[in-house]
Structure formats: structure tokens, C-alpha cells
Design an enzyme around this catalytic site. Structure first.
Site, PDB file in Angstrom:
ATOM      1  CB  SER A  81      10.207  26.936   5.634  1.00  0.00           C
ATOM      2  OG  SER A  81      10.029  27.378   6.960  1.00  0.00           O
ATOM      3  CB  ALA A 145       7.324  29.348  23.487  1.00  0.00           C
ATOM      4  CE1 TYR A 171       6.670  31.334   5.107  1.00  0.00           C
ATOM      5  CE2 TYR A 171       7.592  31.412   7.315  1.00  0.00           C
ATOM      6  CZ  TYR A 171       7.411  30.760   6.111  1.00  0.00           C
ATOM      7  OH  TYR A 171       7.986  29.517   5.917  1.00  0.00           O
ATOM      8  CG  ASN A 173       7.407  28.824  10.978  1.00  0.00           C
ATOM      9  OD1 ASN A 173       7.674  28.318   9.905  1.00  0.00           O
ATOM     10  ND2 ASN A 173       8.169  29.756  11.533  1.00  0.00           N
ATOM     11  N   GLY A 309      14.284  27.203   3.008  1.00  0.00           N
ATOM     12  CA  GLY A 309      14.228  26.571   4.309  1.00  0.00           C
ATOM     13  C   GLY A 309      15.357  27.100   5.160  1.00  0.00           C
TER      14      GLY A 309
END
Length: 362
Positions: A81, A145, A171, A173, A309
Site C-alpha cells: 500500500s 473474489a 480504509y 483499497n 505496505g
């Protein structure tokens, strides 16, 4: 610190985030943070860990330390991230050029993309995507998914109701996947091309890349490991398909490059003052998150800025002072790090709250 969802968390894809002074030789001046690094292995269960700290002051230093031979300063690794800060910087540059406005609704640039199941792109602004107040569901939270494109990721997110009304911090993505599509619509180029043109090439970040569909890491690199939930053993996941992360987390980088990037960003080399101020504005999230970066207040009262990240096989964190003149990046070669937040906070406290090393005359 915001709660950051890792990219590619199992079972999703079975795994799925100058300084102004001449640097002194690495390891010349041991810093308090170094003694904490071994705790990532002994207490956190990481195979190896490494950090690179830089400070530009009357006592400058550039110090690398690792816990073993399996992790090196020049290694490329998946930065997860941290990609979001790069994407946010591109979007803010486009805003500074007048090619978009942060107040633009998503629907103005991507008509009809976000619509249905309570989601409405006419009520979500670009700023809301940048600071995670859009209300969009996080596509990586859907365990069933396996999206391999931005369009797939958006479809997964829209199959769920919003996590909250626009304006509520959550938060996700998905926000940055959509921003990647915004960059393409505005510039005619994909976000990876714009990041290379606007950031990687001008700053000479020679170890940084956006791999697209490439499953291997460029050389040199170490290994990446995740913990098998069945028996707790570490499994090698160095090779993986990063397309599911996309603009939310596909970046590959190095310790040196991430230190350089955040130094340049906070030092005003990438954004103009108005756009940098916007990036650091956390008003909408009540101090939790800005636009692609977040603040963390340390025990001594100092606030550092940066991003972390967390992607399969890798955990990374860069933190820097507001002026970018003191920066630290650490990484471990696993996403399965026990007591990660406590270990990270102790490391940052040790680095930024302790006195700088003293330079001794030769």
C-alpha cells in the site's frame, strides 16, 4: 494509525500494500532503532528484517542494518500500500495543473462506473477516494473474489453495500483502484506510466517499478513468505500475480528508493505547497489519514508521516518528519508478523524520539 487492510490476504489469491548532506557510510553510526530490529525476528516471527535510516542535520547519518544475510540493502521487494502515496502524488499533481479538481465527483470523470447497491459515484468526490471517506466497500475483504483487473475489483466492491455514508472514514483499497482509472481518463495513460514519468524517472528511483502482470521480482531480491493457516509453517510466496493489487498496492521498490521518495515528497520536490498542504490535511478523517499518507504521533510528541505496505510475503513501513529530513524505512520478508503494530511503534519511537548520533572527528 489507521486500520490498513492487507492486499492479497488469504484466501484472496491464496495470499493477498538528496537529503542535502552527503550520506555517511552505512552502519557508521548505530542508532537506537537498530536494537529493536531483532525483535521483529525474535518476537514477531519474521525470517529476516532490515531498515534504512537517514537524517540530514548537523550530525547526518545514513544507516542500514539487517538481521541476517537473507535480506540486503539493494533488494527489491513488494511495497504493497505504499503504492497509494505514489498514486495520490500523481492525482495531486494533476489537480495542481488544473486537469481535475479534488471536489470533482467520480461520475464526472468515470460516468456510471460507481452505481448501484447503494453506491453512487455522483456523491463521491476524488478527495473522498484519496482519504478513504467514499464509503466504498473494500474489494479485498471479499474472500470469494479473485479480481485481476481494476474493473473486476470495482465490480466486487459494488456487489456490496457501502461501508458507510460518504464522509465516514473506512480504509478501502477500492478507492485507489478507482483513482488509477481516473488517472487514465485524465491523462490518456495508465497510472503506472504517469508514476514513472512524474516520480520514478525524475527522482532516479532505479529500484522502483510497477510490474503489471509480471509475477517475479527484479534482481536483486530476497524471498517472501506467508504462514500456512493449516500448520503454521512459512510458505514461499515470492512469485505472485500483482494485478489484483493494481493501483492500491502493486509497487516494487527498495529501502533507498522509499527513503528518497518520502524525503522528496515532504521536502516539496514533488508537489507544490498548496497540493502538499492538501495531502497532509486530515480534517475529514479527524486526524487519522490525509491524502495517500497518514500521521503517527510518537511517545515524545513528535508526529511522523508516511505509509505502510502489507502484501503477501512482505511488510513495509516508511515514516518521516514533516520536513522529510529524517526518514526511516523498514521491511520484513513476511506478511505474517506477530504484534506488528507494537513492534513498529517501538521502532519508530526509538528512531525518532532518541537523540541523533554524535559525529566523532576522524
Amino acid at each position: 494509525m489507521p486500520t490498513l487492510r492487507a492486499l492479497f490476504v488469504a484466501p484472496l489469491l491464496l495470499a493477498l500494500l538528496g537529503l542535502g548532506a552527503t550520506p555517511l557510510p552505512e552502519e557508521s553510526f548505530p542508532t537506537p532503532a537498530m536494537s529493536h530490529l531483532s525483535r521483529f525476528v525474535a518476537g514477531g516471527g519474521a525470517p529476516t528484517a532490515a531498515l534504512l535510516a537517514r537524517r540530514a542535520s548537523t550530525a547526518p547519518y545514513d544507516t542500514f542494518r539487517s538481521t541476517g544475510p537473507g535480506i540486503r540493502r539493494a533488494d527489491r521487494f513488494r511495497a504493497g500500500s505504499v503504492t497509494k502515496t505514489f498514486v495520490a502524488a500523481v492525482v495531486l499533481q494533476l489537480a495542481g495543473e488544473g486537469r481535475l479538481r479534488l471536489s470533482d465527483p467520480v461520475d464526472r470523470l468515470l460516468p456510471g462506473l460507481i452505481r448501484g447497491n447503494g453506491n453512487d459515484g455522483r456523491r463521491i468526490t476524488l478527495r473522498a477516494l484519496l482519504d478513504h471517506t467514499s464509503g466504498l466497500n473494500d474489494y479485498t475483504a471479499d474472500a470469494s473474489a479473485r479480481p485481476l483487473s481494476a474493473a473486476d475489483a470495482v465490480r466486487v466492491a459494488l456487489s456490496h453495500r457501502p461501508t458507510g455514508a460518504p464522509g465516514h472514514y473506512a480504509y478501502a483499497n477500492t478507492n485507489y483502484v478507482v483513482l488509477g482509472l481516473v488517472v487514465r481518463r485524465v491523462t490518456g495513460h495508465d497510472y503506472a506510466t504517469e508514476i514513472r514519468r512524474r516520480i520514478i524517472n525524475p527522482l532516479r528511483l532505479t529500484g522502483t517499478s510497477l510490474p503489471g502482470a509480471r509475477t517475479t521480482l527484479p534482481s536483486p531480491h530476497g524471498r517472501g513468505f506467508t504462514r500456512d493457516p493449516a500448520d503454521g509453517t512459512l510458505r514461499d510466496v515470492t512469485a505472485l500475480d500483482p494485478r489484483g493489487a493494481g493501483a492500491a498496492g502493486e509497487l516494487i521498490s527498495t529501502l533507498d528508493d522509499l527513503d528518497r521518495f518520502y524525503t522528496a515528497l515532504l521536502g516539496g520536490e514533488i508537489l507544490r505547497p498548496a497540493e502538499l498542504a492538501a495531502m497532509l490535511d486530515t480534517t475529514a478523517t479527524h486526524g487519522v489519514y490525509g491524502l495517500g499518507v497518514y500521521p503517527q504521533r510518537l511517545s515524545c510528541g513528535l508526529t511522523v508521516w508516511g505509509h505502510n505496505g502489507h502484501i503477501t510475503g512482505s511488510r513495509v513501513r516508511t515514516a518521516a518528519t514533516r520536513d522529510g529530513r529524517h526518514v526511516l524505512t523498514y521491511r520484513v520478508d513476511t506478511d505474517a508478523l506477530a504484534d506488528a503494530e507494537a513492534l513498529e511503534t517501538a521502532l519508530l519511537d526509538a528512531e525518532f524520539c532518541a537523540r541523533a548520533p554524535t559525529v566523532r572527528a576522524p
